[in-house]
Scaffold this motif. Sequence first.
Motif, PDB file in Angstrom:
ATOM      1  N   VAL A 124       0.825  -1.219   0.000  1.00  0.00           N
ATOM      2  CA  VAL A 124       0.000   0.000   0.000  1.00  0.00           C
ATOM      3  C   VAL A 124       0.861   1.273   0.000  1.00  0.00           C
ATOM      4  CG1 VAL A 124      -2.028  -1.122   1.007  1.00  0.00           C
ATOM      5  CG2 VAL A 124      -0.422   0.048   2.506  1.00  0.00           C
ATOM      6  N   GLY A 125       2.142   1.167   0.356  1.00  0.00           N
ATOM      7  CA  GLY A 125       3.014   2.353   0.337  1.00  0.00           C
ATOM      8  C   GLY A 125       3.835   2.475  -0.933  1.00  0.00           C
ATOM      9  N   ARG A 126       3.598   1.569  -1.888  1.00  0.00           N
ATOM     10  CA  ARG A 126       4.430   1.531  -3.102  1.00  0.00           C
ATOM     11  C   ARG A 126       3.987   2.574  -4.135  1.00  0.00           C
ATOM     12  NH1 ARG A 126       5.168  -4.174  -5.991  1.00  0.00           N
ATOM     13  NH2 ARG A 126       2.908  -4.345  -5.864  1.00  0.00           N
ATOM     14  N   PHE A 127       4.945   3.217  -4.800  1.00  0.00           N
ATOM     15  CA  PHE A 127       4.623   4.069  -5.950  1.00  0.00           C
ATOM     16  C   PHE A 127       5.813   4.072  -6.899  1.00  0.00           C
ATOM     17  CE2 PHE A 127       6.463   6.895  -2.751  1.00  0.00           C
ATOM     18  CZ  PHE A 127       7.272   7.764  -3.468  1.00  0.00           C
ATOM     19  N   THR A 128       5.572   4.441  -8.151  1.00  0.00           N
ATOM     20  CA  THR A 128       6.663   4.444  -9.134  1.00  0.00           C
ATOM     21  C   THR A 128       6.663   5.759  -9.909  1.00  0.00           C
ATOM     22  OG1 THR A 128       5.228   3.353 -10.734  1.00  0.00           O
ATOM     23  CG2 THR A 128       6.724   1.933  -9.538  1.00  0.00           C
ATOM     24  N   CYS A 129       7.826   6.076 -10.468  1.00  0.00           N
ATOM     25  CA  CYS A 129       7.962   7.273 -11.294  1.00  0.00           C
ATOM     26  C   CYS A 129       7.226   7.039 -12.618  1.00  0.00           C
ATOM     27  CB  CYS A 129       9.441   7.548 -11.566  1.00  0.00           C
ATOM     28  SG  CYS A 129       9.703   8.853 -12.773  1.00  0.00           S
ATOM     29  N   ALA A 130       6.354   7.980 -12.986  1.00  0.00           N
ATOM     30  CA  ALA A 130       5.581   7.834 -14.228  1.00  0.00           C
ATOM     31  C   ALA A 130       6.476   7.952 -15.446  1.00  0.00           C
ATOM     32  CB  ALA A 130       4.480   8.895 -14.280  1.00  0.00           C
ATOM     33  N   THR A 131       7.630   8.596 -15.303  1.00  0.00           N
ATOM     34  CA  THR A 131       8.506   8.833 -16.453  1.00  0.00           C
ATOM     35  C   THR A 131       9.453   7.659 -16.693  1.00  0.00           C
ATOM     36  OG1 THR A 131       8.454  11.155 -15.818  1.00  0.00           O
ATOM     37  CG2 THR A 131      10.081  10.528 -17.487  1.00  0.00           C
ATOM     38  N   CYS A 132      10.161   7.212 -15.634  1.00  0.00           N
ATOM     39  CA  CYS A 132      11.201   6.200 -15.858  1.00  0.00           C
ATOM     40  C   CYS A 132      10.880   4.856 -15.203  1.00  0.00           C
ATOM     41  CB  CYS A 132      12.559   6.715 -15.371  1.00  0.00           C
ATOM     42  SG  CYS A 132      12.743   6.696 -13.574  1.00  0.00           S
ATOM     43  N   GLY A 133       9.827   4.792 -14.393  1.00  0.00           N
ATOM     44  CA  GLY A 133       9.443   3.513 -13.794  1.00  0.00           C
ATOM     45  C   GLY A 133      10.185   3.154 -12.514  1.00  0.00           C
ATOM     46  N   ALA A 134      11.075   4.034 -12.022  1.00  0.00           N
ATOM     47  CA  ALA A 134      11.797   3.728 -10.774  1.00  0.00           C
ATOM     48  C   ALA A 134      10.792   3.499  -9.642  1.00  0.00           C
ATOM     49  CB  ALA A 134      12.735   4.882 -10.423  1.00  0.00           C
ATOM     50  N   GLY A 135      11.075   2.487  -8.797  1.00  0.00           N
ATOM     51  CA  GLY A 135      10.142   2.122  -7.727  1.00  0.00           C
ATOM     52  C   GLY A 135      10.521   2.749  -6.395  1.00  0.00           C
ATOM     53  N   GLU A 156       6.075  13.280 -11.721  1.00  0.00           N
ATOM     54  CA  GLU A 156       4.779  12.591 -11.774  1.00  0.00           C
ATOM     55  C   GLU A 156       4.987  11.171 -11.250  1.00  0.00           C
ATOM     56  OE1 GLU A 156       1.711  13.551 -13.313  1.00  0.00           O
ATOM     57  OE2 GLU A 156       2.578  15.571 -13.161  1.00  0.00           O
ATOM     58  N   PHE A 157       4.113  10.735 -10.379  1.00  0.00           N
ATOM     59  CA  PHE A 157       4.239   9.383  -9.826  1.00  0.00           C
ATOM     60  C   PHE A 157       2.925   8.652  -9.976  1.00  0.00           C
ATOM     61  CE2 PHE A 157       7.451  11.993  -7.907  1.00  0.00           C
ATOM     62  CZ  PHE A 157       8.578  11.178  -7.967  1.00  0.00           C
ATOM     63  N   ILE A 158       3.014   7.319 -10.061  1.00  0.00           N
ATOM     64  CA  ILE A 158       1.782   6.548 -10.201  1.00  0.00           C
ATOM     65  C   ILE A 158       1.710   5.437  -9.159  1.00  0.00           C
ATOM     66  CG2 ILE A 158       1.046   6.923 -12.600  1.00  0.00           C
ATOM     67  CD1 ILE A 158       2.846   4.691 -13.469  1.00  0.00           C
ATOM     68  N   ARG A 159       0.488   5.075  -8.833  1.00  0.00           N
ATOM     69  CA  ARG A 159       0.238   3.924  -7.976  1.00  0.00           C
ATOM     70  C   ARG A 159      -0.523   2.910  -8.807  1.00  0.00           C
ATOM     71  NH1 ARG A 159       0.812   4.715  -2.320  1.00  0.00           N
ATOM     72  NH2 ARG A 159       1.413   6.877  -1.904  1.00  0.00           N
ATOM     73  N   ARG A 160      -0.258   1.630  -8.557  1.00  0.00           N
ATOM     74  CA  ARG A 160      -0.943   0.588  -9.310  1.00  0.00           C
ATOM     75  C   ARG A 160      -2.388   0.443  -8.858  1.00  0.00           C
ATOM     76  NH1 ARG A 160       3.101  -4.404  -9.072  1.00  0.00           N
ATOM     77  NH2 ARG A 160       1.072  -5.438  -8.936  1.00  0.00           N
TER      78      ARG A 160
END
Length: 236
Positions: A124-135, A156-160
């Motif tokens: 639930v605390g995970r997110f990734t960079c929307a540009t390069c995918g770094a976790g 920009e960051f994304i959550r699954r």
Amino acid sequence: MILILLGPPGAGKGTQAERLVARSGFRQISTGDMLRAEVARGTPIGREAKAIMDRGELVPDAMIVRLLGDRIAAESGHNVILDGFPRTVPQAEALDGMLSARGLRLAGVIVIEVDDAKLTERIVGRFTCATCGAGYHERFRPTRIPGVCDRCGGTEFIRRADDTAQTVTARLAAYHRQTAPLLPYYRRQGKLYPVDGMADIDAVAAAIDRVIEGLESAAGSPKCDRARLTHPEAGL
Ligand code: ADP
Ligand code: ADP
Ligand code: ZN
């Protein structure tokens, strides 16, 4: 060298694969990432997979084996880390078949072991960079500058969509029922290397590096006893 990173959802497979790609020139094949790309592109596979993934269930073996077959062929000749595949015994059997048809062999299966109770907070605390995918992780692996990706400077960051407390239960159930039987499967082949995934990211990385070094020196010295050198299951 072909390696599998195995472990429950949130164990740290993607995190460790990302590091091995950056540091050791491995190519990462993540079936989860491949499926999310199909969903984003709205392909027929993506449309079929989305609802299944949102429920926290596994997509059909035939779909995933087809996706993976093309990709393995494209990466042939490189060091490869399989992240999130295989996840069922039929997938593992299909992989064995694909590799032997190409004269390739699986070097080892690194299992990142983490207690179920810990996995929910990781997911639930995970997110990734929307540009390069770094976790990243809100608590365990924050960006150095808040809101800025360490690797590419993206903001920009994304959550699954499936990283919710509700789906974690279903995903863990799928892991224990469908994926855990891979442990005895690979133990019988003498290829299982467990590492303690409860430790921090750097400690897990160090344990994985020790396993890989053992596998490399075993591969480089054919007269040595592989099993003795690399201590499968001893956790090194
Ligand atoms: P996690 O990071 O939680 O281990 P992944 O990103 O590997 O999850 O996978 C996300 C979802 O994609 C899974 O819950 C499942 O629905 C689907 N998936 C990924 N890889 C496979 C696979 N090898 N077999 C079946 N389903 C898969
Ligand atoms: P997986 O690919 O196995 O589903 P991830 O690599 O995405 O798992 O890790 C899940 C989350 O936990 C991420 O937010 C990651 O930053 C964090 N994480 C990974 N390894 C550790 C660790 N050893 N200790 C604490 N947090 C971790
Ligand atoms: Zn980035």
